[in-house]
Enzyme design. Structure first.
Site, PDB file in Angstrom:
ATOM      1  N   ASP A  16      37.390  -8.524  34.176  1.00  0.00           N
ATOM      2  CA  ASP A  16      37.858  -7.101  33.668  1.00  0.00           C
ATOM      3  C   ASP A  16      38.007  -7.276  32.221  1.00  0.00           C
ATOM      4  OD1 ASP A  16      38.380  -4.389  34.247  1.00  0.00           O
ATOM      5  OD2 ASP A  16      40.290  -4.790  33.480  1.00  0.00           O
ATOM      6  N   SER A  17      37.990  -6.218  31.629  1.00  0.00           N
ATOM      7  CA  SER A  17      38.069  -6.153  30.387  1.00  0.00           C
ATOM      8  C   SER A  17      39.878  -6.494  29.910  1.00  0.00           C
ATOM      9  CB  SER A  17      37.762  -4.897  29.566  1.00  0.00           C
ATOM     10  OG  SER A  17      38.721  -3.620  30.239  1.00  0.00           O
ATOM     11  N   TYR A  48      37.458  -1.776  26.338  1.00  0.00           N
ATOM     12  CA  TYR A  48      36.003  -1.719  26.524  1.00  0.00           C
ATOM     13  C   TYR A  48      35.569  -0.478  26.430  1.00  0.00           C
ATOM     14  CZ  TYR A  48      35.199  -6.888  27.336  1.00  0.00           C
ATOM     15  OH  TYR A  48      35.109  -8.308  27.659  1.00  0.00           O
ATOM     16  N   GLY A  49      36.549   0.583  27.193  1.00  0.00           N
ATOM     17  CA  GLY A  49      35.843   1.916  27.292  1.00  0.00           C
ATOM     18  C   GLY A  49      35.221   2.624  25.971  1.00  0.00           C
ATOM     19  N   CYS A  79      35.268  -4.318  36.642  1.00  0.00           N
ATOM     20  CA  CYS A  79      35.541  -3.258  35.379  1.00  0.00           C
ATOM     21  C   CYS A  79      34.248  -2.184  35.549  1.00  0.00           C
ATOM     22  CB  CYS A  79      35.419  -4.057  34.161  1.00  0.00           C
ATOM     23  SG  CYS A  79      35.525  -3.032  32.663  1.00  0.00           S
ATOM     24  N   ASN A  80      34.351  -1.010  35.523  1.00  0.00           N
ATOM     25  CA  ASN A  80      33.359  -0.047  35.473  1.00  0.00           C
ATOM     26  C   ASN A  80      32.628  -0.006  34.143  1.00  0.00           C
ATOM     27  OD1 ASN A  80      33.432   1.807  38.156  1.00  0.00           O
ATOM     28  ND2 ASN A  80      35.694   1.254  37.573  1.00  0.00           N
ATOM     29  N   THR A  81      33.421  -0.167  33.416  1.00  0.00           N
ATOM     30  CA  THR A  81      32.594  -0.140  31.818  1.00  0.00           C
ATOM     31  C   THR A  81      31.747  -1.159  31.791  1.00  0.00           C
ATOM     32  OG1 THR A  81      34.701   0.796  31.246  1.00  0.00           O
ATOM     33  CG2 THR A  81      33.039   0.305  29.342  1.00  0.00           C
ATOM     34  N   GLU A 164      48.619   1.381  30.716  1.00  0.00           N
ATOM     35  CA  GLU A 164      49.262   0.038  29.928  1.00  0.00           C
ATOM     36  C   GLU A 164      50.801   0.141  29.237  1.00  0.00           C
ATOM     37  OE1 GLU A 164      46.153  -2.284  28.433  1.00  0.00           O
ATOM     38  OE2 GLU A 164      45.030  -2.317  30.066  1.00  0.00           O
ATOM     39  N   CYS A 198      37.456   4.177  37.153  1.00  0.00           N
ATOM     40  CA  CYS A 198      38.167   3.195  36.282  1.00  0.00           C
ATOM     41  C   CYS A 198      39.316   2.214  37.123  1.00  0.00           C
ATOM     42  CB  CYS A 198      38.672   4.075  34.996  1.00  0.00           C
ATOM     43  SG  CYS A 198      39.530   3.068  34.118  1.00  0.00           S
ATOM     44  N   THR A 199      39.174   0.902  36.832  1.00  0.00           N
ATOM     45  CA  THR A 199      40.240   0.205  37.514  1.00  0.00           C
ATOM     46  C   THR A 199      41.610   0.488  37.426  1.00  0.00           C
ATOM     47  OG1 THR A 199      39.917  -1.500  35.985  1.00  0.00           O
ATOM     48  CG2 THR A 199      38.458  -1.450  37.896  1.00  0.00           C
ATOM     49  N   HIS A 200      41.821   1.295  36.221  1.00  0.00           N
ATOM     50  CA  HIS A 200      43.386   1.761  36.134  1.00  0.00           C
ATOM     51  C   HIS A 200      43.732   2.755  36.668  1.00  0.00           C
ATOM     52  CE1 HIS A 200      42.946  -1.038  32.804  1.00  0.00           C
ATOM     53  NE2 HIS A 200      44.064  -0.869  32.191  1.00  0.00           N
TER      54      HIS A 200
HETATM   55  N1  DGL Z   1      38.491  -1.625  33.316  1.00  0.00           N
HETATM   56  C1  DGL Z   1      38.030  -0.810  32.628  1.00  0.00           C
HETATM   57  C2  DGL Z   1      37.206   0.243  33.583  1.00  0.00           C
HETATM   58  O1  DGL Z   1      37.378  -0.014  34.756  1.00  0.00           O
HETATM   59  C3  DGL Z   1      38.811   0.261  31.738  1.00  0.00           C
HETATM   60  C4  DGL Z   1      39.606  -0.435  30.739  1.00  0.00           C
HETATM   61  C5  DGL Z   1      38.683  -0.451  29.461  1.00  0.00           C
HETATM   62  O2  DGL Z   1      38.408   0.544  28.889  1.00  0.00           O
HETATM   63  O3  DGL Z   1      38.651  -1.560  28.899  1.00  0.00           O
HETATM   64  O4  DGL Z   1      36.217   0.899  33.032  1.00  0.00           O
END
Ligand code: DGL
Length: 279
Positions: A16-17, A48-49, A79-81, A164, A198-200
């Site tokens: 993940d990012s 990463y978004g 990570c979705n991004t 975060e 998004c994982t958050h």
């Molecule tokens: N983990 C990222 C996601 O699922 C979100 C956090 C990021 O922007 O790095 O998209």
């Protein structure tokens, strides 16, 4: 060309990012506790978004190569991004060259596959980072697998920083949750299923639920991805046999391990030991 110097079997890699993928890892480990895992968070370069396709692709490929070098036969982009911006290129362009026997899987396809069983009316709302929403990956995947469905996507750029910065339970979080939910429904009022892409976002679940009409389903990805991985390993015994089974998990971060440990406790039930690595 296959790199025969890389170990051929080992733990399952989860990338993940930063911290968000821990929500996916938690559900994967609950579902498949028998395997060894390495979790890698690229915290030094997160989020990463907002980053471009090229940058997310380059960073994600570096992480995948690193995890392969640790022996991972299989890497999950939790990570979705990264799944939206890097997975396809890595699968089609890089894997055949790095090692065609290894696999990299993402979170978008398994999530979209489940929508037919979840959605009552076929009108899906997708909430994600700017990167995920702008990539159009969910819109395309939903259109491909469920052609009669509609997709309305809404970027929620404030939600990752709220989580975060330990503000997920604060009144300030209510303001931003309501703001993006209202924005989504103002664009399409008959959405019946909201996907937290998004994982958050599962950490804001209670607030998202409380600002969303009761009849609307709110879907988290963790269990879906875990079930999909279990199914994948059953269908691919040649891969399953290469995944080490010891029930362990190592945590790696590109940032400061102490900060990672302290924030990881928001996402996991117990404290973790973390090591620093450079990509
Ligand atoms: N983990 C990222 C996601 O699922 C979100 C956090 C990021 O922007 O790095 O998209």
């Amino acid at each position: 060309m296959t790199d025969h110097r890389l170990p051929y079997e080992g733990p399952i890699g989860v990338f993940d990012s930063g911290y968000g993928g821990l929500t996916i890892l938690r559900d994967i480990r609950r579902r498949l506790p028998q395997y060894d895992y390495i979790y890698l968070g690229d915290n030094a370069r997160a989020p990463y978004g907002p980053r471009s396709f090229d940058v997310v692709y380059r960073f994600t490929l570096e992480a995948v190569r690193y995890l392969f070098a640790q022996g991972c036969p299989l890497v999950i982009l939790a990570c979705n991004t990264a799944s939206a911006k890097a997975l396809r290129t890595i699968q089609q362009q890089d894997l055949p060259e790095i090692d065609p026997e290894r696999r990299v899987l993402g979170v978008i396809r398994p999530t979209v596959e489940c929508l037919a069983d979840i959605s009552t009316g076929g009108n899906i709302g997708v909430l994600g980072t700017y990167g995920t929403v702008r990539s159009g990956s969910y819109d395309m995947e939903i259109a491909k697998l469920h052609p009669s469905f509609t997709t309305t996507s809404q970027a929620c750029p404030m939600w990752v920083p709220l989580v975060e910065n330990h503000e997920a339970d604060s009144p300030g979080a209510d303001y931003f949750v309501e703001k993006y939910i209202d924005a989504l429904f103002s664009r399409r009022a008959d959405i019946d299923t909201i996907l937290l892409a998004c994982t958050h976002f599962p950490l804001l679940y209670d607030k998202i639920r409380s600002h969303t009409p009761q009849a609307v389903r709110v879907v988290c990805q963790g269990e879906i991805v875990a079930d999909s991985l279990a199914d994948y390993l059953t269908r691919h015994p040649e891969m399953e046999s290469r995944c080490h089974k010891g029930g362990t998990c190592r945590y790696l971060t590109t940032e400061n391990p102490e900060s990672f440990s302290s924030l990881a406790s928001i996402f996991l039930d117990s404290p973790v030991e973390v090591n620093h690595i450079d990509l």
